[in-house]
Write a protein that holds these residues in place. Sequence first.
Motif, mmCIF file in Angstrom:
data_model
loop_
_atom_site.group_PDB
_atom_site.id
_atom_site.type_symbol
_atom_site.label_atom_id
_atom_site.label_comp_id
_atom_site.label_asym_id
_atom_site.label_seq_id
_atom_site.Cartn_x
_atom_site.Cartn_y
_atom_site.Cartn_z
ATOM 1 N N ALA A 176 0.841 -1.191 0.000
ATOM 2 C CA ALA A 176 0.000 0.000 0.000
ATOM 3 C C ALA A 176 0.881 1.248 0.000
ATOM 4 C CB ALA A 176 -0.905 -0.006 1.221
ATOM 5 N N GLY A 177 0.473 2.201 -0.814
ATOM 6 C CA GLY A 177 1.245 3.425 -0.974
ATOM 7 C C GLY A 177 2.258 3.361 -2.100
ATOM 8 N N GLY A 178 2.467 2.171 -2.633
ATOM 9 C CA GLY A 178 3.440 1.996 -3.700
ATOM 10 C C GLY A 178 2.879 2.311 -5.073
ATOM 11 N N SER A 179 3.704 2.074 -6.085
ATOM 12 C CA SER A 179 3.345 2.389 -7.468
ATOM 13 C C SER A 179 3.600 1.196 -8.362
ATOM 14 C CB SER A 179 4.161 3.582 -7.974
ATOM 15 O OG SER A 179 3.909 4.745 -7.219
ATOM 16 N N LEU A 180 2.888 1.200 -9.462
ATOM 17 C CA LEU A 180 3.045 0.146 -10.467
ATOM 18 C C LEU A 180 2.580 0.722 -11.793
ATOM 19 C CD1 LEU A 180 3.855 -2.901 -10.604
ATOM 20 C CD2 LEU A 180 1.419 -3.424 -10.453
ATOM 21 N N ARG A 181 3.249 0.341 -12.870
ATOM 22 C CA ARG A 181 2.803 0.757 -14.197
ATOM 23 C C ARG A 181 2.467 -0.462 -15.036
ATOM 24 N NH1 ARG A 181 5.709 4.138 -19.132
ATOM 25 N NH2 ARG A 181 6.781 2.148 -19.456
ATOM 26 N N LEU A 182 1.280 -0.445 -15.576
ATOM 27 C CA LEU A 182 0.851 -1.476 -16.511
ATOM 28 C C LEU A 182 0.964 -0.939 -17.929
ATOM 29 C CD1 LEU A 182 -2.419 -2.743 -14.773
ATOM 30 C CD2 LEU A 182 -0.096 -3.646 -14.529
ATOM 31 N N SER A 183 1.266 -1.838 -18.846
ATOM 32 C CA SER A 183 1.254 -1.474 -20.259
ATOM 33 C C SER A 183 0.441 -2.505 -21.023
ATOM 34 C CB SER A 183 2.675 -1.385 -20.815
ATOM 35 O OG SER A 183 3.318 -2.640 -20.761
ATOM 36 N N CYS A 184 -0.012 -2.110 -22.181
ATOM 37 C CA CYS A 184 -0.825 -2.995 -23.014
ATOM 38 C C CYS A 184 -0.509 -2.688 -24.468
ATOM 39 C CB CYS A 184 -2.299 -2.791 -22.710
ATOM 40 S SG CYS A 184 -3.418 -3.766 -23.729
ATOM 41 N N ALA A 185 0.085 -3.645 -25.138
ATOM 42 C CA ALA A 185 0.441 -3.487 -26.546
ATOM 43 C C ALA A 185 -0.647 -4.094 -27.412
ATOM 44 C CB ALA A 185 1.773 -4.170 -26.822
ATOM 45 N N THR A 186 -0.985 -3.408 -28.496
ATOM 46 C CA THR A 186 -2.049 -3.897 -29.364
ATOM 47 C C THR A 186 -1.520 -4.181 -30.768
ATOM 48 O OG1 THR A 186 -2.752 -1.744 -30.188
ATOM 49 C CG2 THR A 186 -3.680 -2.468 -28.097
ATOM 50 N N SER A 187 -2.218 -5.029 -31.469
ATOM 51 C CA SER A 187 -1.896 -5.323 -32.864
ATOM 52 C C SER A 187 -3.166 -5.738 -33.574
ATOM 53 C CB SER A 187 -0.855 -6.443 -32.953
ATOM 54 O OG SER A 187 -1.368 -7.632 -32.399
ATOM 55 N N GLY A 188 -3.158 -5.611 -34.892
ATOM 56 C CA GLY A 188 -4.287 -6.064 -35.688
ATOM 57 C C GLY A 188 -5.336 -5.013 -35.954
ATOM 58 N N ARG A 189 -5.124 -3.825 -35.470
ATOM 59 C CA ARG A 189 -6.076 -2.727 -35.700
ATOM 60 C C ARG A 189 -5.282 -1.435 -35.607
ATOM 61 N NH1 ARG A 189 -12.020 -1.622 -33.240
ATOM 62 N NH2 ARG A 189 -11.981 0.629 -33.122
ATOM 63 N N THR A 190 -5.695 -0.457 -36.386
ATOM 64 C CA THR A 190 -4.992 0.817 -36.331
ATOM 65 C C THR A 190 -5.165 1.422 -34.943
ATOM 66 O OG1 THR A 190 -5.392 1.183 -38.675
ATOM 67 C CG2 THR A 190 -4.707 3.082 -37.372
ATOM 68 N N PHE A 191 -4.088 1.412 -34.201
ATOM 69 C CA PHE A 191 -4.150 1.810 -32.803
ATOM 70 C C PHE A 191 -4.621 3.245 -32.650
ATOM 71 C CE2 PHE A 191 -3.114 1.381 -28.436
ATOM 72 C CZ PHE A 191 -2.490 2.554 -28.026
ATOM 73 N N SER A 192 -4.149 4.112 -33.522
ATOM 74 C CA SER A 192 -4.467 5.531 -33.384
ATOM 75 C C SER A 192 -5.935 5.831 -33.656
ATOM 76 C CB SER A 192 -3.578 6.363 -34.308
ATOM 77 O OG SER A 192 -3.770 5.981 -35.646
ATOM 78 N N ASN A 193 -6.669 4.872 -34.219
ATOM 79 C CA ASN A 193 -8.105 5.057 -34.454
ATOM 80 C C ASN A 193 -8.959 4.563 -33.297
ATOM 81 O OD1 ASN A 193 -7.756 6.176 -36.958
ATOM 82 N ND2 ASN A 193 -8.058 4.266 -38.081
ATOM 83 N N SER A 194 -8.311 4.082 -32.255
ATOM 84 C CA SER A 194 -9.036 3.421 -31.179
ATOM 85 C C SER A 194 -8.967 4.199 -29.879
ATOM 86 C CB SER A 194 -8.459 2.024 -30.936
ATOM 87 O OG SER A 194 -8.502 1.246 -32.104
ATOM 88 N N VAL A 195 -10.102 4.307 -29.245
ATOM 89 C CA VAL A 195 -10.128 4.724 -27.845
ATOM 90 C C VAL A 195 -9.620 3.548 -27.016
ATOM 91 C CG1 VAL A 195 -11.638 5.308 -25.917
ATOM 92 C CG2 VAL A 195 -12.047 6.319 -28.174
ATOM 93 N N MET A 196 -8.814 3.820 -26.034
ATOM 94 C CA MET A 196 -8.274 2.758 -25.192
ATOM 95 C C MET A 196 -8.723 2.955 -23.755
ATOM 96 S SD MET A 196 -6.678 0.827 -27.261
ATOM 97 C CE MET A 196 -5.971 -0.267 -26.023
ATOM 98 N N GLY A 197 -9.028 1.853 -23.105
ATOM 99 C CA GLY A 197 -9.483 1.936 -21.725
ATOM 100 C C GLY A 197 -8.870 0.861 -20.862
ATOM 101 N N TRP A 198 -8.956 1.108 -19.564
ATOM 102 C CA TRP A 198 -8.587 0.109 -18.564
ATOM 103 C C TRP A 198 -9.800 -0.138 -17.666
ATOM 104 C CZ3 TRP A 198 -4.132 -2.678 -18.310
ATOM 105 C CH2 TRP A 198 -3.021 -2.217 -19.020
#
Length: 122
Positions: free
Chosen positions: A13-35
């Motif tokens: 608790a109180g710490g930090s973490l970074r998640l990443s998510c790489a995509t393929s198969g669709r034009t990424f810049s045309n997509s809204v991305m969510g978590w």
Amino acid sequence: VQLQASEGGLVQAGGSLRLSCATSGRTFSNSVMGWFRQAPGKEREFVAAVSRTGSFTHDADSVKGRFTISRDNAKNTVYLQMNSLKPEDTAVYYCAVGNRFGATDSNEYDYWGQGTLVTVSS
């Protein structure tokens, strides 16, 4: 469309973490991305979203001021920087591809990553 999220992990608790998510198969810049996230015994809930260009973000009240979503269109990757983590942030986190910025309902997101577990210890 494939989404590959990074591994989560165990953090105090109180710490930090970074998640990443790489995509393929669709034009990424045309997509809204969510978590989204799903805690044990609870429904999947919206966490954050970022617009196609990255200029706009939308955060759930529960993470506002602690989590930051961002994207790198050159790398087809979306990130979730999580700071000041709390035990109640423990959940499986999912990245998702959507069409409408501002959507918080999981039904409005078309493609999903496999989910990654984040555990926050007290």
